[in-house]
Structure formats: C-alpha cells, structure tokens
Write a protein that holds these residues in place. Sequence first.
Motif, PDB file in Angstrom:
ATOM      1  N   VAL A  44       0.820  -1.222   0.000  1.00  0.00           N
ATOM      2  CA  VAL A  44       0.000   0.000   0.000  1.00  0.00           C
ATOM      3  C   VAL A  44       0.848   1.263   0.000  1.00  0.00           C
ATOM      4  O   VAL A  44       0.327   2.378  -0.156  1.00  0.00           O
ATOM      5  CB  VAL A  44      -0.951   0.034   1.215  1.00  0.00           C
ATOM      6  CG1 VAL A  44      -1.914  -1.149   1.183  1.00  0.00           C
ATOM      7  CG2 VAL A  44      -0.191   0.064   2.539  1.00  0.00           C
ATOM      8  N   TYR A  45       2.149   1.129   0.145  1.00  0.00           N
ATOM      9  CA  TYR A  45       3.039   2.284   0.262  1.00  0.00           C
ATOM     10  C   TYR A  45       3.025   3.103  -1.023  1.00  0.00           C
ATOM     11  O   TYR A  45       3.278   2.601  -2.113  1.00  0.00           O
ATOM     12  CB  TYR A  45       4.445   1.797   0.556  1.00  0.00           C
ATOM     13  CG  TYR A  45       5.453   2.900   0.779  1.00  0.00           C
ATOM     14  CD1 TYR A  45       5.252   3.874   1.744  1.00  0.00           C
ATOM     15  CD2 TYR A  45       6.620   2.955   0.024  1.00  0.00           C
ATOM     16  CE1 TYR A  45       6.182   4.873   1.953  1.00  0.00           C
ATOM     17  CE2 TYR A  45       7.566   3.943   0.229  1.00  0.00           C
ATOM     18  CZ  TYR A  45       7.340   4.898   1.196  1.00  0.00           C
ATOM     19  OH  TYR A  45       8.264   5.892   1.405  1.00  0.00           O
ATOM     20  N   GLY A  46       2.718   4.373  -0.889  1.00  0.00           N
ATOM     21  CA  GLY A  46       2.684   5.266  -2.037  1.00  0.00           C
ATOM     22  C   GLY A  46       1.412   5.175  -2.844  1.00  0.00           C
ATOM     23  O   GLY A  46       1.195   5.973  -3.758  1.00  0.00           O
ATOM     24  N   GLN A  47       0.543   4.204  -2.525  1.00  0.00           N
ATOM     25  CA  GLN A  47      -0.728   4.060  -3.218  1.00  0.00           C
ATOM     26  C   GLN A  47      -1.866   4.568  -2.344  1.00  0.00           C
ATOM     27  O   GLN A  47      -2.540   5.527  -2.685  1.00  0.00           O
ATOM     28  CB  GLN A  47      -0.963   2.575  -3.576  1.00  0.00           C
ATOM     29  CG  GLN A  47       0.085   1.988  -4.501  1.00  0.00           C
ATOM     30  CD  GLN A  47      -0.059   2.487  -5.925  1.00  0.00           C
ATOM     31  OE1 GLN A  47      -1.153   2.823  -6.366  1.00  0.00           O
ATOM     32  NE2 GLN A  47       1.051   2.538  -6.649  1.00  0.00           N
ATOM     33  N   LYS A  48      -2.025   3.920  -1.176  1.00  0.00           N
ATOM     34  CA  LYS A  48      -3.090   4.318  -0.260  1.00  0.00           C
ATOM     35  C   LYS A  48      -2.586   5.193   0.877  1.00  0.00           C
ATOM     36  O   LYS A  48      -3.347   5.938   1.483  1.00  0.00           O
ATOM     37  CB  LYS A  48      -3.762   3.068   0.316  1.00  0.00           C
ATOM     38  CG  LYS A  48      -4.432   2.203  -0.742  1.00  0.00           C
ATOM     39  CD  LYS A  48      -5.066   0.967  -0.120  1.00  0.00           C
ATOM     40  CE  LYS A  48      -5.738   0.128  -1.186  1.00  0.00           C
ATOM     41  NZ  LYS A  48      -6.346  -1.113  -0.608  1.00  0.00           N
ATOM     42  N   ASN A  49      -1.307   5.054   1.202  1.00  0.00           N
ATOM     43  CA  ASN A  49      -0.731   5.838   2.294  1.00  0.00           C
ATOM     44  C   ASN A  49       0.787   5.768   2.227  1.00  0.00           C
ATOM     45  O   ASN A  49       1.357   5.112   1.354  1.00  0.00           O
ATOM     46  CB  ASN A  49      -1.242   5.328   3.654  1.00  0.00           C
ATOM     47  CG  ASN A  49      -0.933   3.856   3.851  1.00  0.00           C
ATOM     48  OD1 ASN A  49       0.206   3.418   3.707  1.00  0.00           O
ATOM     49  ND2 ASN A  49      -1.955   3.070   4.182  1.00  0.00           N
ATOM     50  N   ASP A  50       1.432   6.428   3.168  1.00  0.00           N
ATOM     51  CA  ASP A  50       2.890   6.386   3.302  1.00  0.00           C
ATOM     52  C   ASP A  50       3.260   5.756   4.640  1.00  0.00           C
ATOM     53  O   ASP A  50       4.117   6.255   5.372  1.00  0.00           O
ATOM     54  CB  ASP A  50       3.479   7.798   3.183  1.00  0.00           C
ATOM     55  CG  ASP A  50       3.335   8.367   1.783  1.00  0.00           C
ATOM     56  OD1 ASP A  50       3.466   7.590   0.821  1.00  0.00           O
ATOM     57  OD2 ASP A  50       3.091   9.578   1.651  1.00  0.00           O
ATOM     58  N   ILE A  51       2.631   4.647   4.947  1.00  0.00           N
ATOM     59  CA  ILE A  51       2.738   4.061   6.281  1.00  0.00           C
ATOM     60  C   ILE A  51       4.150   3.636   6.636  1.00  0.00           C
ATOM     61  O   ILE A  51       4.525   3.622   7.816  1.00  0.00           O
ATOM     62  CB  ILE A  51       1.750   2.886   6.426  1.00  0.00           C
ATOM     63  CG1 ILE A  51       1.505   2.576   7.899  1.00  0.00           C
ATOM     64  CG2 ILE A  51       2.214   1.662   5.628  1.00  0.00           C
ATOM     65  CD1 ILE A  51       0.323   1.680   8.156  1.00  0.00           C
ATOM     66  N   LEU A  52       4.988   3.330   5.656  1.00  0.00           N
ATOM     67  CA  LEU A  52       6.356   2.927   5.965  1.00  0.00           C
ATOM     68  C   LEU A  52       7.171   4.076   6.538  1.00  0.00           C
ATOM     69  O   LEU A  52       8.234   3.853   7.133  1.00  0.00           O
ATOM     70  CB  LEU A  52       7.043   2.365   4.722  1.00  0.00           C
ATOM     71  CG  LEU A  52       6.501   1.048   4.163  1.00  0.00           C
ATOM     72  CD1 LEU A  52       7.324   0.592   2.985  1.00  0.00           C
ATOM     73  CD2 LEU A  52       6.469  -0.037   5.230  1.00  0.00           C
ATOM     74  N   GLU A  53       6.688   5.290   6.378  1.00  0.00           N
ATOM     75  CA  GLU A  53       7.380   6.453   6.927  1.00  0.00           C
ATOM     76  C   GLU A  53       6.887   6.811   8.329  1.00  0.00           C
ATOM     77  O   GLU A  53       7.368   7.772   8.936  1.00  0.00           O
ATOM     78  CB  GLU A  53       7.197   7.644   5.982  1.00  0.00           C
ATOM     79  CG  GLU A  53       7.810   7.390   4.606  1.00  0.00           C
ATOM     80  CD  GLU A  53       7.387   8.435   3.573  1.00  0.00           C
ATOM     81  OE1 GLU A  53       6.980   9.543   3.967  1.00  0.00           O
ATOM     82  OE2 GLU A  53       7.466   8.116   2.366  1.00  0.00           O
ATOM     83  N   GLU A  54       5.941   6.016   8.838  1.00  0.00           N
ATOM     84  CA  GLU A  54       5.409   6.265  10.176  1.00  0.00           C
ATOM     85  C   GLU A  54       6.178   5.405  11.170  1.00  0.00           C
ATOM     86  O   GLU A  54       6.197   4.182  11.068  1.00  0.00           O
ATOM     87  CB  GLU A  54       3.917   5.936  10.209  1.00  0.00           C
ATOM     88  CG  GLU A  54       3.102   6.805   9.253  1.00  0.00           C
ATOM     89  CD  GLU A  54       1.643   6.383   9.170  1.00  0.00           C
ATOM     90  OE1 GLU A  54       1.197   5.602  10.043  1.00  0.00           O
ATOM     91  OE2 GLU A  54       0.958   6.821   8.232  1.00  0.00           O
ATOM     92  N   GLN A  55       6.813   6.047  12.159  1.00  0.00           N
ATOM     93  CA  GLN A  55       7.690   5.332  13.075  1.00  0.00           C
ATOM     94  C   GLN A  55       6.991   4.229  13.862  1.00  0.00           C
ATOM     95  O   GLN A  55       7.562   3.147  14.053  1.00  0.00           O
ATOM     96  CB  GLN A  55       8.354   6.317  14.041  1.00  0.00           C
ATOM     97  CG  GLN A  55       9.442   5.680  14.904  1.00  0.00           C
ATOM     98  CD  GLN A  55      10.492   4.956  14.080  1.00  0.00           C
ATOM     99  OE1 GLN A  55      11.008   5.488  13.092  1.00  0.00           O
ATOM    100  NE2 GLN A  55      10.807   3.709  14.452  1.00  0.00           N
ATOM    101  N   PRO A  56       5.741   4.429  14.327  1.00  0.00           N
ATOM    102  CA  PRO A  56       5.096   3.326  15.055  1.00  0.00           C
ATOM    103  C   PRO A  56       4.955   2.058  14.200  1.00  0.00           C
ATOM    104  O   PRO A  56       5.135   0.946  14.701  1.00  0.00           O
ATOM    105  CB  PRO A  56       3.728   3.899  15.435  1.00  0.00           C
ATOM    106  CG  PRO A  56       3.940   5.369  15.485  1.00  0.00           C
ATOM    107  CD  PRO A  56       4.918   5.654  14.381  1.00  0.00           C
ATOM    108  N   PHE A  57       4.633   2.232  12.914  1.00  0.00           N
ATOM    109  CA  PHE A  57       4.496   1.072  12.032  1.00  0.00           C
ATOM    110  C   PHE A  57       5.848   0.417  11.818  1.00  0.00           C
ATOM    111  O   PHE A  57       5.970  -0.817  11.875  1.00  0.00           O
ATOM    112  CB  PHE A  57       3.890   1.481  10.696  1.00  0.00           C
ATOM    113  CG  PHE A  57       3.630   0.316   9.775  1.00  0.00           C
ATOM    114  CD1 PHE A  57       2.488  -0.452   9.919  1.00  0.00           C
ATOM    115  CD2 PHE A  57       4.537  -0.024   8.782  1.00  0.00           C
ATOM    116  CE1 PHE A  57       2.254  -1.545   9.087  1.00  0.00           C
ATOM    117  CE2 PHE A  57       4.309  -1.101   7.935  1.00  0.00           C
ATOM    118  CZ  PHE A  57       3.162  -1.870   8.096  1.00  0.00           C
TER     119      PHE A  57
END
Length: 284
Positions: free
Chosen positions: A169-182
């Motif tokens: 989903v990275y770059g498509q639905k969200n940028d979750i890999l850039e969120e430290q908790p994730f």
Amino acid sequence: MNVDDNRDDLRQILDYYNAGSEINRLQSGIGVIEWERSKQIISRYLFDRPMVIYDIGGGAGAYSRWLAELGHEVHLFDLSPAAVEYAIALQSPGDIPPIHRIETADGRRIARSGGSADLILLMGPLYHLTERDERLDALEEAFRLLKPGGTLLAAAISRFGSTLWGLSVYGQKNDILEEQPFMSMIERELADGQHIRPEEYPNFIARAFFHLPNELKEEIEESGFNHLSTAAVEGPVWIVPALAEKWRNPESRAALLRISSIVEEQESLLGMSPHLLAAAKKRS
C-alpha cells in the motif's frame, strides 16, 4: 512475560473479537482468497461419510457453517463470548443442518473426551497464543482430542505479513512505511515474530505471534503429530493491485486461485502468503 502482560494481551484479544472485527473479514479484501483457498485445502481431508469436526477458535462460525452444510457433526469453540453469541444467532432453523454445538472455550482446554474427533481445525489459536509453551498446550490438546489417525489443520500468520502489506500500500493508499510506530512494529515482528499493535492503529489485529513456516512445522511435530504439509493459503496473488475488480470476474478469479494452488507448497514463496495452513496426522 509476566502475569499482568498476559492479562493485558488477553483483554486486547477479547476486545478485538468481541467488537466483531472478524465477522465479515472473509467477505472482502484479501479475505475472499483466504476463504476460498482454505475451503479448498480443508476439503482434501474430508471423508465422504459424516465426520466429527472440532472447529477450535472458529469465531463466528464461517467454516463451521460450511462444514455443517456438508453434513458433518461440527462443534464450534471460541474464546470470545460475542463471537459465540453471533454464531448462535446465525443458526438456521430451516433446512440447513445446524452446527451441532457452539461453546465458549479456551483452545487449550476443551470439554470433550479424548479420541473423539476425526478432524480438528485450529484456525486462530496458534497466532494469539504468543508464547511457545502456550501454543504447544493447544496443539497437545488437539492431539488428545483426535482419534488415532485423525487430522489436524492448523493456521498461522506469516512472519512477513505486516511488512508485505505495508509495501503493497506504500505510495498508493498511504505512506505508512514512513510512520515510526508502524516501522517499529514490523521490526519487532521480523526479529522475533511478536506482533504488538501500536496505539496509533486500533484496527490492526490484536496481540499475536507470527510464524516462520519451519517454526509451525517444528511446533506441530513436537506435539506428537506427523506433519504432512504446510500450504500457503493466499500465496502471492493477494498483491494484485486490481484484486477486487479481478475477483468479480469468474475467469480472473479462477486464474488467481489456480496460481495460489500451483505454488502452495513452494518453500521459497511460503512467507509471501499472509496465512499458512499446516496439515498433520495423529499417529495411530
């Protein structure tokens, strides 16, 4: 892990399932692949005659209802009172054979006599029992309950599931890999399999353990079973960007299921599947 930690984990798991998080999961997203493929795999171990089947950790009873409709005597057990109540509410008084019994129970202590089941499904307990000795307790209880020569089908979540989902989903639905908790969450999962849900993601699955394929096999064999196979349930096909659209097309859906089936025991791809399903026999 201390007693308070165990209580907190149990509370989080019960809250997650009591809130109905799993009720419709198999009807949308990648759950649709899990549902069809799990049925395919389970069907290989069904007899033509009626069987006594224990669905331990069966939630709201999706697999139990399907198996009951096929004519088997199904006993559904789950730790979540809300899931059990929902499964009871879905019982049909009409022409569909009902689930034989539905009970609240801990998968490590089932109120049935030894050697009483032909087939046992463990489709949830192994990933919510986060300590190895707890998982062995559940597997040893399944061993006790099965008839000699009976079959165990035990599900696990892949060690790499969260990481691969984040990449998909990275770059498509969200940028979750850039969120430290994730990132902290997946680093812990990759290191030791322990899934600890960050407060920032309340809809993520509750406290869990994510297996490596060889770990699942080792735990099953240590419990006395003869391990037959470990299959990738969804396989790699869940990463298809247009999955929802393709699934609605019968030809496309058949192609996706076919690919999952072809590569299901390819060891180099097992970790790409969000779920694993191991088959084992109780030695006669």
